[in-house]
Design an enzyme around this catalytic site. Sequence first.
Site, PDB file in Angstrom:
ATOM      1  N   LYS A   1       1.508   4.095   6.759  1.00  0.00           N
ATOM      2  CA  LYS A   1       0.743   5.042   5.934  1.00  0.00           C
ATOM      3  C   LYS A   1       1.447   6.396   5.972  1.00  0.00           C
ATOM      4  CE  LYS A   1      -3.092   2.523   5.155  1.00  0.00           C
ATOM      5  NZ  LYS A   1      -2.429   1.250   5.441  1.00  0.00           N
TER       6      LYS A   1
ATOM      7  N   SER B   1       0.809  -1.223   0.000  1.00  0.00           N
ATOM      8  CA  SER B   1       0.000   0.000   0.000  1.00  0.00           C
ATOM      9  C   SER B   1       0.843   1.274   0.000  1.00  0.00           C
ATOM     10  CB  SER B   1      -0.951   0.006   1.206  1.00  0.00           C
ATOM     11  OG  SER B   1      -0.223   0.194   2.393  1.00  0.00           O
TER      12      SER B   1
END
Lengths: 141, 423
Positions: free
Chosen positions: A100, A63
């Site tokens: 993230k 991700s």
Amino acid sequence: MAYLMFEPIPICLAMPDLPLLLVSLPAGFPSPAQDDMEEPINLADWLVEHPAASYIMRVDGYSMTGAGITDGDLIIVSRAKKPISGHIVVAMVHGDRTLKRLKRRDGRFWLVPEADGFPDIIVDEYVEIWGVVVGLARKYG
Amino acid sequence: MSAPVALIDCNNYYVSCERAFDASLVGVPVIILSNNDGCAIARSGEAKALGVKMGDPVHLIRDKIRQHGIRVLSSNYALYGDMQRRVVAAIEPFARDFEIYSIDETFVDFAGFEHLDLAAHSRAMCAQVRQWTTIPTCVGIASTKTLAKLANAAAKKNPTFDGVADLRDEDLCRWVLDQFDVDDVWGVGRATAAKLAGLDICTAGQLRDMALKQARAIGGVVLERLVAELRGVPACAIETVEPQRKGMAVTRSFGTPVTDMDMLMGAVAQYAMRAGEKLRQHGLVAGRLTVFFHTNRHKQDQPQYSATRTLSMQPMTNDGLMLLAYARRGIESAWREGYGITKAGVMLEDLIDADRRPRTLFEDDSGRRDRLMVAMDQVNMRFGTFAAVPASQGFKREWAARSDSKSPNYTTRIAEVPAVKAR
């Protein structure tokens, strides 16, 4: 084996036998550069600036490929650096450790992935920013 | 008034280390087992509340474990040792000097910091430790180590202290000492406590008011020193009391930096021998040895290096030569040239009574070994060196200790670092 030597944090990424200065020695003359011999480069020292507050973790997933971080990479996570918007962070989301980018949007903080197909996560009381990613290590095998 | 000394102690240290990397352990009862998974040596607050006692053999509390879903882990000393290195590094900038007492307790010398609000200073120190390591701590401040230890216990026990108790305030000190029983005082054993009870001395406050002569008659020089320290007079009481079961440490700062491995080895050899003596004195054996050394962190302009090595000892031992051999291995693996080492130490953990020590198969006759030790001690005493230790001293029989549910070595092995989901 019961007697394992435990290396603290520094991953030894140094190339121990590769000196920085390679001088050819003319026979009969002492090298004028002898006194300038230096320690080999220690990549671990360079990567981990703050060993007491840094932790090495392994990335599991894709991700953050947009940020150049991919599956299997080692990241250096610092708890000495204050997280601000724009930092790549390790966050605990409902007890799960996740990677993230921290972003501030409309007065709220968000955890934003950098690849298609992954959702943004709002930073609420179930989210804790654990540390800031300060380094990346990858080997090509 | 002597310089303030503080004890910073990590709360439920082993459990806190595990929780740093495994969020599923947060908020649930957790116990950590000793070497060989025998008994509980660390408990989370939740496990304490369920009545799990320190040292409870795990086979006797199986029902409780099942009933309450207590999480049970084997001890992971590599992790605890590495986290301690981090804790100490976070503490260092806040003190003039420090002395590691055990894996989760460090004395800090606040001499020269008196002009500060030491409670606020200590809270900042705790916040720094928590920030770098996630580990919660409490601090006790006083004029002696014995009082600092009690102050720390008070800070842990009483939430109104908010993690920091400063007993330099006389009224507060008096009040706290009246709250504690004599056997809460570091180094007062059960036998001594019983004798004191016979004299109607039941609280730490009453112990403080006891005549020094009488204290000496009842509990020898140890008790006399403890009483002095309760009065705020530093008397090196901690150095004479029995090591806690959690472990003990022998550490020193060097006057001049040591740049030579043999010199460091010489110093550490003394600590190992001293630690062995102390174990034998109290009839204990140890299962783990940690050796550490580092440069002066207050001199950031000089090259910095800090190393810690933890070794498991099988069989468990109090043999100074064995301890020394382990310490030597640790140093050999950790030594790097080019640094000025200013502090070093040896720590022993996993202590049990020598006669309850688990035997290993085909063990050497330890009687012979003991006599050898005495002889070596005498030789070394005469020649003042440990160079006579045979490098070939073999440890031919090595079996890994049982550790069925040990957590990964999150911080010390590249193959076991925590995973971060990028999913």
